[in-house]
Design a protein around this motif. Structure first.
Motif, PDB file in Angstrom:
ATOM      1  N   ARG A  85       0.858  -1.187   0.000  1.00  0.00           N
ATOM      2  CA  ARG A  85       0.000   0.000   0.000  1.00  0.00           C
ATOM      3  C   ARG A  85       0.888   1.228   0.000  1.00  0.00           C
ATOM      4  NH1 ARG A  85      -3.633  -0.170   4.898  1.00  0.00           N
ATOM      5  NH2 ARG A  85      -4.436   1.678   3.895  1.00  0.00           N
ATOM      6  N   ASN A  86       0.780   1.988  -1.022  1.00  0.00           N
ATOM      7  CA  ASN A  86       1.560   3.210  -1.139  1.00  0.00           C
ATOM      8  C   ASN A  86       0.663   4.278  -1.766  1.00  0.00           C
ATOM      9  OD1 ASN A  86       3.700   4.958  -1.138  1.00  0.00           O
ATOM     10  ND2 ASN A  86       4.543   4.222  -3.056  1.00  0.00           N
ATOM     11  N   PRO A  87      -0.441   4.635  -1.085  1.00  0.00           N
ATOM     12  CA  PRO A  87      -1.385   5.558  -1.706  1.00  0.00           C
ATOM     13  C   PRO A  87      -0.764   6.939  -1.915  1.00  0.00           C
ATOM     14  CG  PRO A  87      -1.972   5.196   0.577  1.00  0.00           C
ATOM     15  CD  PRO A  87      -0.846   4.254   0.261  1.00  0.00           C
ATOM     16  N   ARG A  96      -5.742   2.108  -1.762  1.00  0.00           N
ATOM     17  CA  ARG A  96      -4.596   2.206  -2.662  1.00  0.00           C
ATOM     18  C   ARG A  96      -4.487   3.518  -3.419  1.00  0.00           C
ATOM     19  NH1 ARG A  96      -1.583  -1.780  -3.593  1.00  0.00           N
ATOM     20  NH2 ARG A  96      -1.087  -1.140  -5.708  1.00  0.00           N
ATOM     21  N   ASP A  97      -5.583   4.266  -3.562  1.00  0.00           N
ATOM     22  CA  ASP A  97      -5.585   5.486  -4.364  1.00  0.00           C
ATOM     23  C   ASP A  97      -6.006   6.671  -3.520  1.00  0.00           C
ATOM     24  OD1 ASP A  97      -5.074   4.010  -6.807  1.00  0.00           O
ATOM     25  OD2 ASP A  97      -7.166   3.387  -6.737  1.00  0.00           O
ATOM     26  N   ASN A 129      -2.493   5.152  -7.668  1.00  0.00           N
ATOM     27  CA  ASN A 129      -1.302   4.725  -6.963  1.00  0.00           C
ATOM     28  C   ASN A 129      -0.166   4.544  -7.976  1.00  0.00           C
ATOM     29  OD1 ASN A 129       0.631   2.969  -5.662  1.00  0.00           O
ATOM     30  ND2 ASN A 129      -0.944   2.523  -4.146  1.00  0.00           N
ATOM     31  N   GLU A 153       0.585   1.054  -9.079  1.00  0.00           N
ATOM     32  CA  GLU A 153      -0.436   0.301  -9.811  1.00  0.00           C
ATOM     33  C   GLU A 153      -0.025   0.168 -11.272  1.00  0.00           C
ATOM     34  OE1 GLU A 153      -2.886  -2.012  -9.127  1.00  0.00           O
ATOM     35  OE2 GLU A 153      -3.843  -0.427  -7.954  1.00  0.00           O
TER      36      GLU A 153
END
Length: 95
Positions: free
Chosen positions: A6-8, A37-38, A56, A59
């Motif tokens: 997870r790197n939003p 995620r976003d 993201n 993604e």
């Protein structure tokens, strides 16, 4: 497993507002939606509400394209379903 990472995005609200104004010609109050995620702000204009998606960076572009294609398909098959309808930005002219 990359898909679990997870790197939003964390784009400041004023930057999102500027992008929405520049590329879509919309101004209004921005409200954030929770997302895993976003980053999903919504712009409330006097006429209606517009959801936006800041994808993201981790993604895969194909995944984002799939999401957009699915929403476009839903709009085509049953436009009365309460789902966001993807729109292209207005043409931008650079001088």
């Amino acid at each position: 497993m990359k898909f679990l990472k997870r790197n939003p995005p964390d784009v400041p609200v004023d930057v999102v507002a500027g992008l929405v104004r520049t590329h879509y010609g919309l101004e209004g109050e921005l409200t954030a939606f929770e997302s895993e995620r976003d980053q999903n702000p919504r712009v409330e204009t006097p006429d209606r509400s517009f959801p936006f998606k800041v994808c993201n960076a981790d993604e895969a572009p194909d995944v984002v394209d799939l999401q957009v294609s699915a929403l476009k398909h839903i709009e085509l098959v049953d436009p009365n379903l309460p789902v966001p309808c993807p729109r292209s930005p207005e043409p931008t002219h650079f001088e």
